[in-house]
Design a protein around this motif. Structure first.
Motif, PDB file in Angstrom:
ATOM      1  N   UNK A 122     -22.055   4.860   8.283  1.00 42.98           N
ATOM      2  CA  UNK A 122     -22.202   4.052   7.074  1.00 42.98           C
ATOM      3  C   UNK A 122     -21.934   2.445   7.008  1.00 42.98           C
ATOM      4  N   UNK A 123     -20.695   2.530   7.649  1.00 44.47           N
ATOM      5  CA  UNK A 123     -20.350   0.902   7.446  1.00 44.47           C
ATOM      6  C   UNK A 123     -21.504  -0.017   8.618  1.00 44.47           C
ATOM      7  N   UNK A 124     -21.965   0.524   9.717  1.00 45.00           N
ATOM      8  CA  UNK A 124     -23.037   0.035  10.627  1.00 45.00           C
ATOM      9  C   UNK A 124     -24.236  -0.210   9.796  1.00 45.00           C
ATOM     10  N   UNK A 125     -24.307   0.978   8.874  1.00 42.61           N
ATOM     11  CA  UNK A 125     -25.875   0.918   8.209  1.00 42.61           C
ATOM     12  C   UNK A 125     -25.757  -0.058   7.288  1.00 42.61           C
ATOM     13  N   UNK A 126     -24.532  -0.351   6.557  1.00 41.57           N
ATOM     14  CA  UNK A 126     -24.378  -1.069   5.451  1.00 41.57           C
ATOM     15  C   UNK A 126     -24.680  -2.632   5.790  1.00 41.57           C
ATOM     16  N   UNK A 144     -29.273   3.959   2.468  1.00 36.68           N
ATOM     17  CA  UNK A 144     -27.840   4.122   2.410  1.00 36.68           C
ATOM     18  C   UNK A 144     -27.389   5.457   1.875  1.00 36.68           C
ATOM     19  N   UNK A 145     -28.378   5.873   0.714  1.00 36.00           N
ATOM     20  CA  UNK A 145     -27.735   7.268   0.233  1.00 36.00           C
ATOM     21  C   UNK A 145     -28.296   8.333   0.940  1.00 36.00           C
ATOM     22  N   UNK A 146     -29.295   8.343   1.753  1.00 30.76           N
ATOM     23  CA  UNK A 146     -29.966   9.470   2.404  1.00 30.76           C
ATOM     24  C   UNK A 146     -29.849   9.547   3.812  1.00 30.76           C
ATOM     25  N   UNK A 147     -30.031   8.425   4.554  1.00 29.67           N
ATOM     26  CA  UNK A 147     -29.804   8.714   6.117  1.00 29.67           C
ATOM     27  C   UNK A 147     -28.769   9.194   6.493  1.00 29.67           C
ATOM     28  N   UNK A 148     -27.585   9.653   6.155  1.00 28.46           N
ATOM     29  CA  UNK A 148     -26.526  10.483   6.842  1.00 28.46           C
ATOM     30  C   UNK A 148     -26.349  11.505   6.331  1.00 28.46           C
ATOM     31  N   UNK A 203     -22.913   9.445  -1.421  1.00 22.20           N
ATOM     32  CA  UNK A 203     -24.588   9.296  -1.483  1.00 22.20           C
ATOM     33  C   UNK A 203     -24.835   9.224  -2.950  1.00 22.20           C
ATOM     34  N   UNK A 204     -24.416  10.009  -3.769  1.00 26.89           N
ATOM     35  CA  UNK A 204     -24.600  10.008  -5.078  1.00 26.89           C
ATOM     36  C   UNK A 204     -24.471   8.610  -5.593  1.00 26.89           C
TER      37      UNK A 204
END
Length: 304
Positions: free
Chosen positions: A74-78, A95-99, A138-139
């Protein structure tokens, strides 16, 4: 081949929802189904899952490392999202759905097909870790489009899954027995939840048109889910854990499953482009089927 056939019932119920929406276009209200699932059936599923296996140290580390891997990714995706997306809504969906993977509806039966029923305690507790990530971080990303930071964080507390999960952990930790009759009701509610989730996904897929699929968003989400997350997971499992091959393979498998249908629930609840979210899940599920054989080969390598 057995693993591939094991996922066919999942896609059967998705297709059933698609056909139902096509037949009863105006009679089926998607949001009604989502609300029933989110506020009634999923809390039952959570209590059912959290009380199936006694809590002990042996099962604690696998979900902890699952969350560590997801949070690192997630830190990479941000960082990536700031470069790739100009729309804040698309960034939130990314960010909310990919993981958030389908660790329950698909991960548990796939685990049985690959590793046998001995995998169920591990797939179940990893699914619980995924649920906690889903209903918190995610929410937040989905809710921030509709609320301020304070409002988004407060909205998390309104999700019943959090409170039912705490209640179930309390029952499990203190070994409070559940009567046979209540257990039957939990079984019925849990299996209903799994089925209705797939049905909801099929209903939303009816409105997805190939020409309108947001390919940029969908392909970036699929890259994060099917390439980046498993690679980071494999590196961390190999380099920083002493899991035996059985547990390591289960953990890696759960990182590889496609996007969860629950992403549609959140996008509907917070008015965050639900049809675009359904499209990303469709693309992710299609890619998963296409590369499932190679995933199985990777998992078999770790089993050896």
């Amino acid at each position: 081949m057995e693993a591939i056939f094991s996922v066919l019932p999942v896609y059967f119920f998705i297709l059933l929802g698609f056909v139902a929406k096509k037949k009863f276009t105006t009679q089926i209200d998607e949001k009604t189904l989502v609300l029933l699932s989110l506020y009634f059936f999923q809390p039952i599923l959570i209590v059912w899952g959290l009380t199936k296996t006694p809590i002990n140290y042996e099962f604690i580390m696998s979900p902890i490392f699952y969350l560590i891997i997801v949070l690192i990714t997630l830190s990479v995706l941000i960082f990536i999202s700031k470069i790739v997306f100009t729309s804040r809504t698309d960034e939130s969906i990314y960010l909310g759905s990919a993981l958030v993977g389908n660790t329950g509806n698909l991960g548990i039966p796939l685990g049985i097909a690959l590793f046998g029923v001995e995998s169920v305690p591990y797939t179940s507790i990893i699914n619980i870790a995924n649920i906690f990530f889903m209903y918190t971080i995610s929410v937040y990303f989905f809710a921030r489009e509709q609320f301020s930071l304070k409002g988004a964080l407060f909205s998390i507390l309104k999700i019943p899954a959090i409170w039912f999960a705490l209640f179930a952990l309390f029952l499990n930790y203190y070994q409070i027995p559940i009567s046979e009759h209540i257990q039957v009701a939990l079984d019925m509610g849990a299996y209903t939840s799994l089925t209705i989730q797939l049905f909801i996904f099929g209903v939303y897929l009816y409105s997805v048109k190939i020409k309108t699929i947001p390919w940029k968003l969908s392909l970036h989400v699929s890259f994060a889910k099917h390439i980046l997350l498993p690679l980071i997971g494999i590196f961390i499992v190999v380099s920083f854990t002493n899991f035996n091959s059985f547990v390591a393979s289960i953990l890696i498998m759960e990182l590889m499953v496609p996007l969860a249908v629950n992403n549609v629930n959140f996008s509907v609840l917070y008015n965050c482009k639900p049809f675009e979210v359904a499209s990303t899940i469709l693309v992710s599920s299609t890619i998963f089927v296409a590369i499932l054989y190679f995933y199985i080969e990777i998992i078999n390598y770790f089993i050896k």
